[in-house]
Every structure is written in C-alpha cells, then in structure tokens.
Scaffold this active site. Structure first.
Site, mmCIF file in Angstrom:
data_model
loop_
_atom_site.group_PDB
_atom_site.id
_atom_site.type_symbol
_atom_site.label_atom_id
_atom_site.label_comp_id
_atom_site.label_asym_id
_atom_site.label_seq_id
_atom_site.Cartn_x
_atom_site.Cartn_y
_atom_site.Cartn_z
ATOM 1 N N LYS A 33 65.738 -17.828 27.078
ATOM 2 C CA LYS A 33 67.195 -17.864 27.088
ATOM 3 C C LYS A 33 67.735 -16.503 27.490
ATOM 4 O O LYS A 33 67.314 -15.472 26.954
ATOM 5 C CB LYS A 33 67.750 -18.247 25.714
ATOM 6 C CG LYS A 33 69.281 -18.312 25.669
ATOM 7 C CD LYS A 33 69.782 -18.778 24.317
ATOM 8 C CE LYS A 33 69.857 -17.659 23.300
ATOM 9 N NZ LYS A 33 70.989 -16.711 23.564
ATOM 10 N N ASP A 61 72.695 -18.954 28.798
ATOM 11 C CA ASP A 61 73.604 -19.159 27.677
ATOM 12 C C ASP A 61 74.900 -18.394 27.923
ATOM 13 O O ASP A 61 75.087 -17.287 27.442
ATOM 14 C CB ASP A 61 72.927 -18.692 26.385
ATOM 15 C CG ASP A 61 73.740 -19.022 25.148
ATOM 16 O OD1 ASP A 61 74.642 -19.875 25.234
ATOM 17 O OD2 ASP A 61 73.465 -18.421 24.089
ATOM 18 N N LYS A 63 78.140 -19.961 27.530
ATOM 19 C CA LYS A 63 79.231 -20.497 26.704
ATOM 20 C C LYS A 63 80.556 -20.477 27.475
ATOM 21 O O LYS A 63 81.578 -19.975 26.997
ATOM 22 C CB LYS A 63 79.357 -19.734 25.388
ATOM 23 C CG LYS A 63 78.104 -19.801 24.506
ATOM 24 C CD LYS A 63 78.330 -19.073 23.199
ATOM 25 C CE LYS A 63 77.103 -19.135 22.310
ATOM 26 N NZ LYS A 63 75.968 -18.323 22.836
ATOM 27 N N ASP A 66 87.135 -22.237 30.186
ATOM 28 C CA ASP A 66 88.233 -21.898 31.087
ATOM 29 C C ASP A 66 88.913 -23.197 31.495
ATOM 30 O O ASP A 66 88.575 -24.268 30.988
ATOM 31 C CB ASP A 66 87.707 -21.139 32.316
ATOM 32 C CG ASP A 66 88.715 -20.117 32.839
ATOM 33 O OD1 ASP A 66 89.897 -20.496 33.014
ATOM 34 O OD2 ASP A 66 88.333 -18.957 33.066
ATOM 35 N N THR A 116 76.381 -20.928 15.043
ATOM 36 C CA THR A 116 75.598 -20.848 13.810
ATOM 37 C C THR A 116 75.888 -19.587 13.006
ATOM 38 O O THR A 116 75.430 -19.464 11.870
ATOM 39 C CB THR A 116 74.089 -20.917 14.124
ATOM 40 O OG1 THR A 116 73.764 -19.897 15.068
ATOM 41 C CG2 THR A 116 73.707 -22.274 14.675
ATOM 42 N N ARG A 209 65.370 -12.502 17.515
ATOM 43 C CA ARG A 209 64.938 -11.282 16.840
ATOM 44 C C ARG A 209 63.529 -11.339 16.237
ATOM 45 O O ARG A 209 62.777 -10.370 16.362
ATOM 46 C CB ARG A 209 65.938 -10.904 15.737
ATOM 47 C CG ARG A 209 67.305 -10.513 16.235
ATOM 48 C CD ARG A 209 68.217 -10.168 15.057
ATOM 49 N NE ARG A 209 69.606 -10.051 15.450
ATOM 50 C CZ ARG A 209 70.459 -11.065 15.525
ATOM 51 N NH1 ARG A 209 70.047 -12.288 15.230
ATOM 52 N NH2 ARG A 209 71.711 -10.872 15.873
#
Length: 232
Positions: A33, A61, A63, A66, A116, A209
C-alpha cells in the site's frame, strides 16, 4: 512464502526508502500500500516500479474526495497505471464517479467507511450523525457498495457485519487497524489480530508499523502471514 491477503503499508517518506523496505521484505510480501504520505516523495514512481518491474500488487491509498467530474478524471488517469486497488471516500456520489472513471479496467475501487483511527468522540467533533459507530460504518458500507464500489475499507471490528450485508456478496473487505498479537496500537483505536480480521470476513489486512518499524521487516511480515488462517 508470501500471501497476498497481507498488504504491507509502505508508510515511509519517499521512493528510495520505500524501495529499500520492499527489498528488505523480499518474498515475504507480494502486496503493498502506498498512501498520501509518499505522494510528493515519488509515490507514483514507486507504485509503477513495484507493479511493473517487480511483479507486486499495489494498493494506492489516496482517499479521493471531490466533485464528481474531478473524481472521474482523477480515477481515469490512475486507472491507466494498471494498479490494483484505489481508495475513495465512501459517499455514494464519489463512488459512482470513481466507478465511471475506472471504466473497463481491473482497478478495484474501495470505499472508505469510517477511519479506524476515529471513535465516537471524534465523530461528535466532526458533527457526524449521532449513533453507534459500528452501525454508521455498516450503513456507509451498504450505500457505497450499492453505488458501485468493488469493496470497502473498514475496521476489523465491523468486518463480520459488513460481510453479512446482501450488498457485500462477492465484494472486497480490506481492513487496516490490524495488529499482530502483542504489537503496540499506535494511533489505531478499533483493532484486531490478523487471524480475527480474516476470520470475520476480510479479504485483505493492511499492516504498517509492526512491519516497517521492525528490526527485521522480512521476519515481521512472515510472522503476520503465519498468523493468517488457512484459505477456505
């Protein structure tokens, strides 16, 4: 040894560090990603390198949010790169425009439901309709799927409820907020383990992470794969 149910989030600043991390992970991951944090650091170049030179799958990714014409144009351009997944906000008008923009390509449009990192207090601060956060996520997922999304982004805690929706049949559920057993939560508030997320109906999990901050990212990715249940 890789399993494409694991998507590794390359949450590093630039293409050089992203390539280095992907090389360190090696054959322990086949799906990556790339998000907004790397957009100005060569994110598109990295996406193309991973997809077309290394044979990896790529989730962009972005997001996107518009007006319809802008979304349609942006998605049409991105679709030309032959990538796998793209995120847009789950508002029905945005999803419809994105579906139009991808045309007949294989790009999968994934709708963001509720991030999340958010909880009910955050929704209150953002003037979002009162109610249970899980129910709001479920309703946003249903509306996005009806509007033409190929799948949704949702926390592992909502995966089972979304999978039970009639609209979710044959659709993708991708869950960030996944943490291997014993890993720190970071800024995520609604989390689950890899096994829980897949068991509850997710097709893919996103882990960042715990892998890229590990001393041995390859071993960390392999450990996450080892936690996944057998394919059904």
């Amino acid at each position: 040894m890789s399993d494409d149910r694991l998507i590794v989030a390359l949450d590093v600043p630039n293409v050089v560090q992203g390539l280095d991390l992907a090389n360190r992970i090696g054959d322990a991951a086949s799906f990556y990603k790339i998000g907004l944090g790397m957009l100005t650091g060569g994110g598109f170049a990295l996406a193309n390198e991973l997809k077309h030179e290394q044979g990896k799958r790529v989730f962009l990714d972005m997001k996107l949010f518009d007006i319809g014409a802008t979304i349609e144009a942006a998605v049409r351009g991105i679709a030309q790169h032959g990538l796998d997944f793209l995120t847009v906000h789950g508002d029905p008008q945005v999803v419809r425009a994105a579906a139009e923009g991808k045309g007949g390509t294989d790009l999968k449009i994934l709708a963001v439901t509720v991030l999340t990192s958010l909880d009910r207090a955050d929704l209150d601060a953002n003037l979002i309709i009162p109610g249970d956060i899980h129910e709001i996520t479920l309703e946003r997922a249903a509306r996005a799927l009806e509007a033409g999304a190929d799948g949704v982004i949702a926390s592992p805690q909502e995966a089972a409820m979304i999978r039970a929706l009639p609209q979710a049949k044959g659709k993708l559920i991708v869950t960030p907020g996944v943490r291997p057993a014993g890993a720190a939560l970071g800024d995520q508030k609604r989390v689950a383990t890899p096994a829980q997320a897949i068991g509850d109906g997710a097709n893919h999990i996103v882990v960042g992470r715990p892998i890229w901050k590990a001393d041995d990212p390859r071993a960390a990715a392999a450990a996450v794969v080892a936690e996944l249940p057998p394919r059904g």
